[in-house]
Design an enzyme around this catalytic site. Structure first.
Site, PDB file in Angstrom:
ATOM      1  N   GLU A 263     113.176  39.498  56.286  1.00 11.33           N
ATOM      2  CA  GLU A 263     111.953  39.855  57.005  1.00 11.33           C
ATOM      3  C   GLU A 263     110.923  40.191  55.942  1.00 11.33           C
ATOM      4  OE1 GLU A 263     110.229  43.666  59.173  1.00 11.33           O
ATOM      5  OE2 GLU A 263     112.157  43.042  60.013  1.00 11.33           O
ATOM      6  N   CYS A 300     106.335  47.122  59.805  1.00 11.08           N
ATOM      7  CA  CYS A 300     106.238  45.663  59.730  1.00 11.08           C
ATOM      8  C   CYS A 300     105.531  45.085  60.955  1.00 11.08           C
ATOM      9  CB  CYS A 300     107.632  45.052  59.568  1.00 11.08           C
ATOM     10  SG  CYS A 300     108.848  45.709  60.722  1.00 11.08           S
TER      11      CYS A 300
END
Length: 504
Positions: A263, A300
């Site tokens: 990620e 995020c």
């Protein structure tokens, strides 16, 4: 309470030191010295994980589920110590750490429940057809099996939920894969206490000690050795685009390439539709700033870009957002490096031709204040750098001419973790053409909320096309994330006596 930290690595059940060391960088406390990782320690951990695989992978689902439940219990038993060291190292408030600890134990228990139910095995059976013409069919049985030892990299922004016993570790252990964690240098003490909880659970269930190892932070060579070690069969990573892409390339270049589930970054665009802005533009502006500045923007899923069709209703949204940003206090960032990168990112955006700074000021410390910028759709389309993530409380409002311009920007977006639609019923016709575009751009589409806050649940997808992640078909949150560490195996005509237990 007084913390008695070993400041060492946990390698196959033993706390071991090393010839190298590093210092932590707490916000308001004296640094602590920790043993630093080395490639040799990675070798020991990987070899122990491979040895453990031959027993751990073949435990019953109930045995692995009980192990996960015990890890959760042991983490909770160390809750006070985890909060103390976690706040010291990260600067995060105690409430945030306590909530994150609950999320961590919740993930472990969710996976325990998931593997007890067994649906993840995706069992399939084609009965034999010996009399079929022109050729008989053999009996075929298929099931998902663990891939082998898994490497997990701790994340800087989540000391618990995306680190030592976070979602990647929980999913891998649930799948039947031993885990080697590379701890993040930002929170080594937190990593040690959580590792000790896992170690206690291993002993309580009399498991092979190689089921879990923690190698504390070290030089780049440590991470490189971990992803290139021939016994490691998959990698879970949450971090920057640069570091993640370098590790991804190493995984692909191995003699035996392995999957790298990284990620890496996302700006999480918000499409603010006209009717929604007319009805509640001021509230949306305040809500956006609240989401943007939550946790100093160190999520995020931070919504860094808003795209809206220009008009008076956008003025109200922007005014409310700027007013809320000006009223926000400066917040501590997780590390000095993250704070420096945030300042650099703000300078880059501020220096872009055609971009106007509406509010924001540079902090010369580990703290950060919010920035809000404004630009046009034409400028945004021409300058791809405006679509790059700035990790922190920085937002850009993009004013476009019309719905067609909004769709053009949607098509130009890079892969995202999330895309948000602020819409009312009257916006439905304008939104419909966007949906086919946006579902190719993100793993999660949401309406009338903000993406910060990722629910740990069966249906959650926390992933997306590159560069949000390196594998568009995977998620790092939710029970589907277990599939990253499994592979299908077909058994043809094998007698039941030698089949895996779950196929008998």
């Amino acid at each position: 309470m007084t913390l008695d930290l070993k400041a060492k690595h946990l390698i196959a059940g033993e706390w071991v030191g090393s010839s190298e060391s590093f210092e932590s960088s707490p916000l308001d406390a004296a640094p602590r010295t920790f043993a630093a990782g080395t490639p040799e320690l990675v070798d020991r951990a990987a070899e122990a994980a491979e040895d453990a695989f031959w027993t751990y992978a073949y435990l019953s689902r109930e045995a692995r589920a009980a192990f996960l439940d015990t890890i959760a219990d042991e983490i909770e038993a160390r809750g006070e110590a985890i909060t103390q060291i976690g706040t010291e190292e990260s600067g995060l408030p105690a409430g945030r750490l306590q909530g994150e600890r609950g999320r961590t134990t919740g993930q472990l228990r969710l996976f325990a429940k998931h593997i007890r139910e067994g649906a993840y095995l995706d069992k399939r059976h084609d009965a034999a057809m010996p009399d079929r013409e022109p050729a008989p069919r053999p009996e075929l049985k298929m099931i998902q099996r663990p891939v082998g030892p898994v490497a997990v990299f701790g994340a800087s922004n989540f000391p618990l939920a995306f680190s030592t016993a976070g979602g990647d570790t929980a999913a891998a252990l649930a799948a039947g894969c031993p885990v080697v964690v590379k701890g993040h240098e930002a929170h080594p003490g937190t990593a040690e206490i959580v590792a000790d909880a896992i170690h206690a659970a291993i002993r309580a269930h009399d498991l092979h000690p190689g089921v879990f190892s923690l190698v504390q932070g070290g030089s780049r060579a440590v991470g490189e050795r971990l992803v290139t070690h021939p016994l490691i069969k998959a990698v879970g990573f949450t971090g920057s685009l640069g570091a993640g892409r370098a590790l991804f390339d190493l995984c692909a270049q191995r003699p035996e390439p392995i999957p790298f589930f990284g990620e890496l970054g996302s700006t999480n665009p918000v499409f603010a539709m006209p009717e929604a802005l007319k009805a509640r533009g001021e509230a949306l502006g305040k809500g956006w700033t609240g989401s943007l500045t939550m946790g100093a923007g160190q999520f995020c899923t931070n919504p860094g870009i808003v795209i809206a069709i220009d008009g008076p209703e956008v003025d109200g949204f922007v005014s409310a957002a700027v007013e809320a940003a000006k009223a926000s206090d400066s917040q501590a960032m997780l590390t000095d490096g993250i704070a420096a990168a945030y300042r650099k990112g703000a300078e880059r955006v501020s220096g872009t031709s055609g971009v106007t700074a509406l509010t924001g000021k540079a902090d010369d410390s580990r703290h950060a204040s919010p920035y809000i910028f404004e630009t046009t759709g034409e400028v945004f389309e021409k300058d791809e750098s405006l679509g790059e993530e700035v990790f922190g409380p920085l937002g850009i409002v993009v004013r476009v001419e019309n719905a067609e311009a909004m769709q053009r920007i949607a098509r130009k977006l890079h892969g995202q973790l999330t895309v948000t639609l602020q819409m009312d019923e009257g916006d439905a016709e304008a939104v419909k053409p966007l949906i086919p575009i946006l579902e190719r751009k993100a793993g999660r589409l949401l309406a009338n909320g903000f993406p910060t806050g990722v629910e740990v649940a069966e249906a959650m997808v926390h992933g997306g096309p590159y560069p949000a992640t390196t594998n568009f078909g995977a998620t790092s949150v939710g029970t589907l994330s277990i599939r990253r560490f499994l592979r299908p195996v077909c058994y043809q005509n094998l007698p039941a006596s030698v089949l895996p237990e779950d196929l008998r």
